[in-house]
Design an enzyme around this catalytic site. Structure first.
Site, PDB file in Angstrom:
ATOM      1  N   GLY A 250     -35.879 -53.229 -15.660  1.00 11.14           N
ATOM      2  CA  GLY A 250     -35.894 -51.714 -15.537  1.00 11.14           C
ATOM      3  C   GLY A 250     -36.385 -51.675 -14.240  1.00 11.14           C
ATOM      4  O   GLY A 250     -36.340 -50.627 -13.359  1.00 11.14           O
ATOM      5  N   ASP A 251     -37.591 -52.159 -13.657  1.00 12.59           N
ATOM      6  CA  ASP A 251     -38.168 -52.161 -12.334  1.00 12.59           C
ATOM      7  C   ASP A 251     -37.454 -52.467 -11.159  1.00 12.59           C
ATOM      8  O   ASP A 251     -37.331 -51.627 -10.146  1.00 12.59           O
ATOM      9  CB  ASP A 251     -39.548 -52.981 -12.273  1.00 12.59           C
ATOM     10  CG  ASP A 251     -40.127 -53.033 -13.617  1.00 12.59           C
ATOM     11  OD1 ASP A 251     -40.452 -51.869 -14.332  1.00 12.59           O
ATOM     12  OD2 ASP A 251     -40.820 -54.129 -13.828  1.00 12.59           O
TER      13      ASP A 251
END
Length: 310
Positions: A250-251
């Site tokens: 997600g980062d």
């Protein structure tokens, strides 16, 4: 300049075993160490994309020294504030047939150190990007992210928030440029079960109505959905591949989206690059490499599926 903020960095210590036996001595088959923390992951992916950025936050003790040295080795600029007491976290991840995690709590951050961070934030200029990611030390208030955003509220800086529950919700009054909950975090925010893409659109739109300019929802194997500031809703597929480790995926999506938008000012292209970066990391077990990102990007299709009334 893009600035990432990681308030509770860590070393991620990943251990693989044949079978974890509770209460007994276990032997590892493989061990790996990574500098961890959501903002740090964003910085590492931005660097992989050859985008200059600076990592901010707090570091303590010998673990903090390792984290800073590891980032310097990767070529990431750092301006961390060094804590005089305690040490940064070690997060233990034990892998056998399932994955067991034990995350450290992190050091105490004093008021004077917090003020030093605020002074760094206040130096941001118009058009800078500030990325706020992840958890915070228990010694700090859950209003911290909104307190940080208030320091740049009068500037034309873009703020990105990737956090959970009230840490995220408290920032919406400042109209952040982008928020990125995943589908499970979206369910947690609204205390519901999401069963369809229509549900995802509905609740993502509610977050936009609550103040976020752009809402990006990562949905794992189902791709990603973006409600942009013009009310257009974009859906991207997920490329095919074997998921090795979702930590940092997600980062990486956040990093790709920010990089793509800064380069093109096009939300479709930003979502496409964000999705390819997120998938590359999921397929790699560490931060995905640019060669794989470029390959996966060719497999990703972004569709505008509808537009909401604003």
């Amino acid at each position: 300049m893009i600035y990432t903020v990681t308030l509770n960095p860590s070393i991620d210590y990943v251990v693989e075993t044949d079978k974890l036996k509770i209460g007994e001595v276990n032997r590892s088959n493989k061990e790996e160490l990574y500098p961890g923390g959501k903002g740090i992951n964003v910085s590492l992916m931005l660097k992989e994309l050859q985008v200059e950025n600076t990592a901010l936050g707090f570091l303590g003790g010998f673990i903090g020294e390792y984290i800073e040295n590891a980032l310097a080795f990767k070529g990431v600029n750092t301006e961390f504030i060094q804590l005089e007491e305690g040490f940064s976290r070690i997060n233990l991840k034990i892998k056998d047939k399932a994955e067991t995690e034990i995350n450290g709590k992190g050091p105490h951050v004093s008021e004077d150190k917090l003020q030093l961070l605020y002074k760094k934030i206040e130096k941001l200029q118009d058009e800078d990007v500030l990325v706020l990611c992840g958890s915070i030390p228990k010694s700090l208030s859950n209003t911290l992210y909104e307190d940080i955003i208030s320091k740049v509220a009068k500037k034309d800086a873009k703020v990105v928030v990737d956090a959970t529950s009230n840490l995220l919700l408290n920032t919406l009054k400042y109209n952040p440029f982008l928020i990125k909950p995943n589908i499970h975090e979206l369910e947690e925010i609204f205390e519901i079960k999401i069963d369809s893409i229509d549900d995802t659109i509905f609740y993502a739109t509610k977050l936009k109505d609550m103040g976020a300019k752009n809402v990006l929802i990562s949905m794992g194997k189902d791709g990603a959905l973006l409600v942009d500031e013009e009310g257009k809703i974009h859906l991207s597929n997920a490329p095919k591949g074997d998921v090795v480790n979702t930590v940092g995926s997600g980062d990486s999506m956040v990093a790709g989206f920010v990089s793509g938008y800064r380069r093109t000012k096009d939300y479709k292209e930003a979502l496409k690059l964000g999705s390819s970066c997120g998938s590359a990391t999921a397929f790699s077990g560490g931060i995905g490499k640019k060669e794989l990102i470029d390959t996966l990007k060719d497999e990703i299709e972004v569709k505008e599926i509808c537009k909401i009334n604003m």
